[in-house]
Design a protein around this motif. Sequence first.
Motif, PDB file in Angstrom:
ATOM      1  N   ASP A 274      39.949  36.848  16.264  1.00 51.42           N
ATOM      2  CA  ASP A 274      38.718  36.240  16.759  1.00 51.42           C
ATOM      3  C   ASP A 274      37.545  36.547  15.831  1.00 51.42           C
ATOM      4  N   SER A 275      37.483  37.768  15.327  1.00 54.44           N
ATOM      5  CA  SER A 275      36.414  38.162  14.412  1.00 54.44           C
ATOM      6  C   SER A 275      36.488  37.354  13.121  1.00 54.44           C
ATOM      7  N   ARG A 276      37.687  37.198  12.589  1.00 57.36           N
ATOM      8  CA  ARG A 276      37.844  36.436  11.342  1.00 57.36           C
ATOM      9  C   ARG A 276      37.500  34.965  11.549  1.00 57.36           C
ATOM     10  N   ILE A 277      37.909  34.423  12.681  1.00 61.25           N
ATOM     11  CA  ILE A 277      37.570  33.028  12.975  1.00 61.25           C
ATOM     12  C   ILE A 277      36.060  32.881  13.101  1.00 61.25           C
ATOM     13  N   GLY A 278      35.407  33.852  13.750  1.00 59.23           N
ATOM     14  CA  GLY A 278      33.952  33.825  13.876  1.00 59.23           C
ATOM     15  C   GLY A 278      33.264  33.887  12.517  1.00 59.23           C
ATOM     16  N   GLU A 279      33.749  34.752  11.631  1.00 60.29           N
ATOM     17  CA  GLU A 279      33.178  34.841  10.284  1.00 60.29           C
ATOM     18  C   GLU A 279      33.351  33.518   9.536  1.00 60.29           C
ATOM     19  N   PHE A 280      34.543  32.939   9.661  1.00 60.83           N
ATOM     20  CA  PHE A 280      34.810  31.672   8.976  1.00 60.83           C
ATOM     21  C   PHE A 280      33.882  30.574   9.478  1.00 60.83           C
ATOM     22  N   THR A 281      33.738  30.454  10.784  1.00 59.89           N
ATOM     23  CA  THR A 281      32.872  29.401  11.327  1.00 59.89           C
ATOM     24  C   THR A 281      31.414  29.640  10.951  1.00 59.89           C
ATOM     25  N   ASP A 282      30.992  30.902  10.898  1.00 56.53           N
ATOM     26  CA  ASP A 282      29.620  31.202  10.473  1.00 56.53           C
ATOM     27  C   ASP A 282      29.394  30.777   9.021  1.00 56.53           C
ATOM     28  N   ARG A 283      30.370  31.085   8.158  1.00 60.10           N
ATOM     29  CA  ARG A 283      30.252  30.695   6.749  1.00 60.10           C
ATOM     30  C   ARG A 283      30.231  29.179   6.600  1.00 60.10           C
ATOM     31  N   MET A 284      31.096  28.513   7.342  1.00 60.58           N
ATOM     32  CA  MET A 284      31.138  27.057   7.270  1.00 60.58           C
ATOM     33  C   MET A 284      29.815  26.460   7.757  1.00 60.58           C
ATOM     34  N   SER A 285      29.272  27.024   8.821  1.00 59.29           N
ATOM     35  CA  SER A 285      28.004  26.544   9.360  1.00 59.29           C
ATOM     36  C   SER A 285      26.875  26.752   8.352  1.00 59.29           C
ATOM     37  N   ASP A 286      26.833  27.925   7.735  1.00 61.50           N
ATOM     38  CA  ASP A 286      25.804  28.207   6.731  1.00 61.50           C
ATOM     39  C   ASP A 286      25.925  27.254   5.545  1.00 61.50           C
ATOM     40  N   ALA A 287      27.156  27.035   5.083  1.00 63.07           N
ATOM     41  CA  ALA A 287      27.371  26.127   3.950  1.00 63.07           C
ATOM     42  C   ALA A 287      26.964  24.702   4.325  1.00 63.07           C
ATOM     43  N   TYR A 288      27.281  24.297   5.534  1.00 64.79           N
ATOM     44  CA  TYR A 288      26.914  22.952   5.996  1.00 64.79           C
ATOM     45  C   TYR A 288      25.398  22.787   6.010  1.00 64.79           C
ATOM     46  N   HIS A 289      24.703  23.769   6.559  1.00 70.65           N
ATOM     47  CA  HIS A 289      23.241  23.679   6.651  1.00 70.65           C
ATOM     48  C   HIS A 289      22.599  23.733   5.258  1.00 70.65           C
ATOM     49  N   ALA A 290      23.174  24.526   4.350  1.00 70.88           N
ATOM     50  CA  ALA A 290      22.647  24.572   2.985  1.00 70.88           C
ATOM     51  C   ALA A 290      22.828  23.222   2.306  1.00 70.88           C
ATOM     52  N   GLN A 291      23.993  22.619   2.483  1.00 69.70           N
ATOM     53  CA  GLN A 291      24.246  21.307   1.889  1.00 69.70           C
ATOM     54  C   GLN A 291      23.339  20.240   2.508  1.00 69.70           C
ATOM     55  N   GLU A 292      23.144  20.332   3.809  1.00 68.25           N
ATOM     56  CA  GLU A 292      22.270  19.378   4.502  1.00 68.25           C
ATOM     57  C   GLU A 292      20.844  19.488   3.966  1.00 68.25           C
ATOM     58  N   THR A 293      20.366  20.706   3.762  1.00 64.33           N
ATOM     59  CA  THR A 293      19.027  20.920   3.221  1.00 64.33           C
ATOM     60  C   THR A 293      18.923  20.367   1.805  1.00 64.33           C
ATOM     61  N   ARG A 294      19.951  20.645   1.009  1.00 66.72           N
ATOM     62  CA  ARG A 294      19.960  20.163  -0.371  1.00 66.72           C
ATOM     63  C   ARG A 294      19.925  18.633  -0.412  1.00 66.72           C
ATOM     64  N   LEU A 295      20.730  17.996   0.413  1.00 63.52           N
ATOM     65  CA  LEU A 295      20.750  16.538   0.436  1.00 63.52           C
ATOM     66  C   LEU A 295      19.436  15.969   0.954  1.00 63.52           C
ATOM     67  N   SER A 296      18.827  16.632   1.919  1.00 66.67           N
ATOM     68  CA  SER A 296      17.526  16.176   2.424  1.00 66.67           C
ATOM     69  C   SER A 296      16.470  16.230   1.326  1.00 66.67           C
ATOM     70  N   GLU A 297      16.503  17.285   0.525  1.00 68.25           N
ATOM     71  CA  GLU A 297      15.555  17.399  -0.583  1.00 68.25           C
ATOM     72  C   GLU A 297      15.781  16.288  -1.606  1.00 68.25           C
ATOM     73  N   ILE A 298      17.045  15.987  -1.898  1.00 63.76           N
ATOM     74  CA  ILE A 298      17.355  14.921  -2.853  1.00 63.76           C
ATOM     75  C   ILE A 298      16.863  13.579  -2.316  1.00 63.76           C
ATOM     76  N   ILE A 299      17.085  13.340  -1.032  1.00 64.63           N
ATOM     77  CA  ILE A 299      16.644  12.081  -0.422  1.00 64.63           C
ATOM     78  C   ILE A 299      15.129  11.989  -0.424  1.00 64.63           C
ATOM     79  N   ASP A 300      14.455  13.088  -0.112  1.00 62.83           N
ATOM     80  CA  ASP A 300      12.992  13.085  -0.136  1.00 62.83           C
ATOM     81  C   ASP A 300      12.465  12.800  -1.549  1.00 62.83           C
ATOM     82  N   ASP A 301      13.110  13.404  -2.563  1.00 64.11           N
ATOM     83  CA  ASP A 301      12.709  13.147  -3.942  1.00 64.11           C
ATOM     84  C   ASP A 301      12.924  11.679  -4.298  1.00 64.11           C
ATOM     85  N   ALA A 302      14.055  11.113  -3.874  1.00 62.12           N
ATOM     86  CA  ALA A 302      14.347   9.705  -4.163  1.00 62.12           C
ATOM     87  C   ALA A 302      13.326   8.790  -3.487  1.00 62.12           C
ATOM     88  N   LYS A 303      12.950   9.121  -2.251  1.00 61.30           N
ATOM     89  CA  LYS A 303      11.935   8.333  -1.557  1.00 61.30           C
ATOM     90  C   LYS A 303      10.601   8.395  -2.300  1.00 61.30           C
TER      91      LYS A 303
END
Length: 95
Positions: A37-66
């Motif tokens: 359970d601990s390892r699954i929790g760590e994995f999901t936390d990492r995936m969530s952090d990576a997702y949010h980082a990618q989402e932020t990065r893409l939002s910045e790219i879209i804002d720059d393009a706009k």
Amino acid sequence: MIVRSLVWFALGIVGGFVAAHLVNKDPRGQEVLAQLDSRIGEFTDRMSDAYHAQETRLSEIIDDAKSVASSAVEKSADAVDDAARAAEKAVSPSD
């Protein structure tokens, strides 16, 4: 054929629940499940952090393009206005 597959699928799910229940009764099993359970929790936390980082990065790219597109539209409008004024001067009689 489909019914047989569904029966095996259902038996697999039930078997998994029974095995987890039996493992959970044993203290060593509880420790293994807690680690899992601990390892699954760590994995999901990492995936969530990576997702949010990618989402932020893409939002910045879209804002720059706009911003670039908006600037290009403004410059195009200015160029059209300048061309219209130049054409108007060329067509109007000289004083």
